[in-house]
Design a protein around this motif. Structure first.
Motif, PDB file in Angstrom:
ATOM      1  N   ILE A  61       4.089  -2.864  -2.896  1.00  0.00           N
ATOM      2  CA  ILE A  61       2.935  -3.687  -2.531  1.00  0.00           C
ATOM      3  C   ILE A  61       2.915  -4.987  -3.340  1.00  0.00           C
ATOM      4  O   ILE A  61       2.442  -6.018  -2.880  1.00  0.00           O
ATOM      5  CB  ILE A  61       1.602  -2.901  -2.697  1.00  0.00           C
ATOM      6  CG1 ILE A  61       0.437  -3.640  -2.030  1.00  0.00           C
ATOM      7  CG2 ILE A  61       1.274  -2.647  -4.149  1.00  0.00           C
ATOM      8  CD1 ILE A  61       0.384  -3.462  -0.564  1.00  0.00           C
ATOM      9  N   HIS A  62       3.485  -4.952  -4.531  1.00  0.00           N
ATOM     10  CA  HIS A  62       3.493  -6.131  -5.399  1.00  0.00           C
ATOM     11  C   HIS A  62       4.463  -7.214  -4.932  1.00  0.00           C
ATOM     12  O   HIS A  62       4.445  -8.328  -5.447  1.00  0.00           O
ATOM     13  CB  HIS A  62       3.818  -5.723  -6.840  1.00  0.00           C
ATOM     14  CG  HIS A  62       2.773  -4.847  -7.433  1.00  0.00           C
ATOM     15  ND1 HIS A  62       1.578  -5.331  -7.930  1.00  0.00           N
ATOM     16  CD2 HIS A  62       2.715  -3.497  -7.567  1.00  0.00           C
ATOM     17  CE1 HIS A  62       0.844  -4.329  -8.362  1.00  0.00           C
ATOM     18  NE2 HIS A  62       1.504  -3.201  -8.154  1.00  0.00           N
ATOM     19  N   PHE A  63       5.299  -6.891  -3.963  1.00  0.00           N
ATOM     20  CA  PHE A  63       6.273  -7.850  -3.465  1.00  0.00           C
ATOM     21  C   PHE A  63       5.853  -8.475  -2.136  1.00  0.00           C
ATOM     22  O   PHE A  63       6.565  -9.307  -1.584  1.00  0.00           O
ATOM     23  CB  PHE A  63       7.656  -7.187  -3.317  1.00  0.00           C
ATOM     24  CG  PHE A  63       8.212  -6.737  -4.632  1.00  0.00           C
ATOM     25  CD1 PHE A  63       8.869  -7.630  -5.456  1.00  0.00           C
ATOM     26  CD2 PHE A  63       8.061  -5.429  -5.050  1.00  0.00           C
ATOM     27  CE1 PHE A  63       9.375  -7.229  -6.675  1.00  0.00           C
ATOM     28  CE2 PHE A  63       8.564  -5.016  -6.275  1.00  0.00           C
ATOM     29  CZ  PHE A  63       9.231  -5.921  -7.092  1.00  0.00           C
ATOM     30  N   LEU A  64       4.702  -8.071  -1.617  1.00  0.00           N
ATOM     31  CA  LEU A  64       4.224  -8.600  -0.337  1.00  0.00           C
ATOM     32  C   LEU A  64       3.534  -9.945  -0.524  1.00  0.00           C
ATOM     33  O   LEU A  64       2.864 -10.183  -1.528  1.00  0.00           O
ATOM     34  CB  LEU A  64       3.248  -7.615   0.308  1.00  0.00           C
ATOM     35  CG  LEU A  64       3.815  -6.261   0.707  1.00  0.00           C
ATOM     36  CD1 LEU A  64       2.705  -5.366   1.234  1.00  0.00           C
ATOM     37  CD2 LEU A  64       4.903  -6.407   1.740  1.00  0.00           C
ATOM     38  N   GLU A  65       3.685 -10.781   0.460  1.00  0.00           N
ATOM     39  CA  GLU A  65       2.989 -12.063   0.481  1.00  0.00           C
ATOM     40  C   GLU A  65       1.514 -11.806   0.810  1.00  0.00           C
ATOM     41  O   GLU A  65       1.186 -10.858   1.527  1.00  0.00           O
ATOM     42  CB  GLU A  65       3.603 -12.991   1.542  1.00  0.00           C
ATOM     43  CG  GLU A  65       5.032 -13.400   1.255  1.00  0.00           C
ATOM     44  CD  GLU A  65       5.158 -14.258   0.008  1.00  0.00           C
ATOM     45  OE1 GLU A  65       4.242 -15.050  -0.284  1.00  0.00           O
ATOM     46  OE2 GLU A  65       6.187 -14.116  -0.680  1.00  0.00           O
ATOM     47  N   ILE A  69      -0.433  -8.880   3.312  1.00  0.00           N
ATOM     48  CA  ILE A  69      -1.477  -7.951   2.865  1.00  0.00           C
ATOM     49  C   ILE A  69      -2.697  -8.065   3.770  1.00  0.00           C
ATOM     50  O   ILE A  69      -3.282  -7.060   4.173  1.00  0.00           O
ATOM     51  CB  ILE A  69      -1.841  -8.215   1.389  1.00  0.00           C
ATOM     52  CG1 ILE A  69      -0.642  -7.858   0.500  1.00  0.00           C
ATOM     53  CG2 ILE A  69      -3.079  -7.414   0.980  1.00  0.00           C
ATOM     54  CD1 ILE A  69      -0.780  -8.264  -0.943  1.00  0.00           C
ATOM     55  N   GLU A  70      -3.064  -9.303   4.139  1.00  0.00           N
ATOM     56  CA  GLU A  70      -4.200  -9.501   5.054  1.00  0.00           C
ATOM     57  C   GLU A  70      -3.929  -8.878   6.417  1.00  0.00           C
ATOM     58  O   GLU A  70      -4.811  -8.263   7.008  1.00  0.00           O
ATOM     59  CB  GLU A  70      -4.516 -10.992   5.205  1.00  0.00           C
ATOM     60  CG  GLU A  70      -5.264 -11.570   4.030  1.00  0.00           C
ATOM     61  CD  GLU A  70      -6.564 -10.836   3.726  1.00  0.00           C
ATOM     62  OE1 GLU A  70      -7.362 -10.595   4.642  1.00  0.00           O
ATOM     63  OE2 GLU A  70      -6.769 -10.496   2.546  1.00  0.00           O
ATOM     64  N   LYS A  71      -2.694  -9.016   6.909  1.00  0.00           N
ATOM     65  CA  LYS A  71      -2.337  -8.416   8.196  1.00  0.00           C
ATOM     66  C   LYS A  71      -2.457  -6.902   8.136  1.00  0.00           C
ATOM     67  O   LYS A  71      -2.904  -6.271   9.092  1.00  0.00           O
ATOM     68  CB  LYS A  71      -0.922  -8.814   8.603  1.00  0.00           C
ATOM     69  CG  LYS A  71      -0.804 -10.239   9.056  1.00  0.00           C
ATOM     70  CD  LYS A  71       0.627 -10.593   9.412  1.00  0.00           C
ATOM     71  CE  LYS A  71       0.777 -12.051   9.765  1.00  0.00           C
ATOM     72  NZ  LYS A  71       2.170 -12.421  10.007  1.00  0.00           N
ATOM     73  N   ILE A  72      -2.068  -6.320   7.025  1.00  0.00           N
ATOM     74  CA  ILE A  72      -2.176  -4.867   6.852  1.00  0.00           C
ATOM     75  C   ILE A  72      -3.643  -4.452   6.861  1.00  0.00           C
ATOM     76  O   ILE A  72      -4.019  -3.479   7.509  1.00  0.00           O
ATOM     77  CB  ILE A  72      -1.478  -4.410   5.556  1.00  0.00           C
ATOM     78  CG1 ILE A  72       0.039  -4.584   5.693  1.00  0.00           C
ATOM     79  CG2 ILE A  72      -1.825  -2.961   5.224  1.00  0.00           C
ATOM     80  CD1 ILE A  72       0.803  -4.415   4.395  1.00  0.00           C
ATOM     81  N   LYS A  73      -4.480  -5.212   6.165  1.00  0.00           N
ATOM     82  CA  LYS A  73      -5.915  -4.906   6.140  1.00  0.00           C
ATOM     83  C   LYS A  73      -6.503  -4.989   7.541  1.00  0.00           C
ATOM     84  O   LYS A  73      -7.270  -4.131   7.962  1.00  0.00           O
ATOM     85  CB  LYS A  73      -6.651  -5.875   5.210  1.00  0.00           C
ATOM     86  CG  LYS A  73      -6.386  -5.633   3.745  1.00  0.00           C
ATOM     87  CD  LYS A  73      -7.109  -6.664   2.906  1.00  0.00           C
ATOM     88  CE  LYS A  73      -6.804  -6.515   1.442  1.00  0.00           C
ATOM     89  NZ  LYS A  73      -7.431  -7.571   0.633  1.00  0.00           N
ATOM     90  N   ILE A  74      -6.143  -6.033   8.291  1.00  0.00           N
ATOM     91  CA  ILE A  74      -6.629  -6.195   9.662  1.00  0.00           C
ATOM     92  C   ILE A  74      -6.132  -5.049  10.525  1.00  0.00           C
ATOM     93  O   ILE A  74      -6.868  -4.490  11.329  1.00  0.00           O
ATOM     94  CB  ILE A  74      -6.192  -7.567  10.238  1.00  0.00           C
ATOM     95  CG1 ILE A  74      -6.940  -8.684   9.520  1.00  0.00           C
ATOM     96  CG2 ILE A  74      -6.413  -7.625  11.744  1.00  0.00           C
ATOM     97  CD1 ILE A  74      -6.424 -10.078   9.818  1.00  0.00           C
ATOM     98  N   SER A  75      -4.886  -4.658  10.331  1.00  0.00           N
ATOM     99  CA  SER A  75      -4.297  -3.555  11.081  1.00  0.00           C
ATOM    100  C   SER A  75      -5.094  -2.276  10.874  1.00  0.00           C
ATOM    101  O   SER A  75      -5.339  -1.526  11.808  1.00  0.00           O
ATOM    102  CB  SER A  75      -2.843  -3.351  10.648  1.00  0.00           C
ATOM    103  OG  SER A  75      -2.338  -2.159  11.143  1.00  0.00           O
TER     104      SER A  75
END
Length: 113
Positions: A61-65, A69-75
């Motif tokens: 998770i520390h390597f994600l832009e 991370i926002e796309k994952i939250k929206i998902s």
């Protein structure tokens, strides 16, 4: 990433109250090698995966832009959403699908609200 990966691993190890010696055995490394891991800016992905499994933490998770991370939250929000679709049907199609009782139940619930 503000911290180097080694520091993050060290923090998670401390948070788990795990001794370096025990951790070293679990990742099949010498204790001194673990201290070298704590100083690393990068790490082999297989080793990081193994460390993550042992410490029950997803270090990737520390390597994600931030956008990812926002796309994952929206998902996650979308997974919990309901989608309503209007499908025109005649009575025989409703009966054929076997949803007559369900439709009547929903209509009656709406009347009672």
């Amino acid at each position: 990433m503000d911290k180097i990966i080694g520091q993050i691993i060290e923090e998670r190890l401390k948070a788990k109250n795990m001794e370096v010696t025990e951790f070293a055995k679990l990742i099949n490394r010498e204790r001194t090698n673990v201290y070298n891991i704590f100083k690393r800016k990068s790490i082999n992905t297989e080793l990081l995966k193994k460390i993550g499994q042992i410490l029950n933490y997803d270090f990737f998770i520390h390597f994600l832009e931030p956008e990812t991370i926002e796309k994952i939250k929206i998902s996650d929000v979308v997974k919990e959403s309901k989608v309503f679709v209007e499908i025109p049907m005649n009575e025989s199609e409703i009966v054929e699908l076997g949803i007559t009782e369900k439709i009547v139940k929903v209509i009656n619930q709406k009347k009672n609200e």
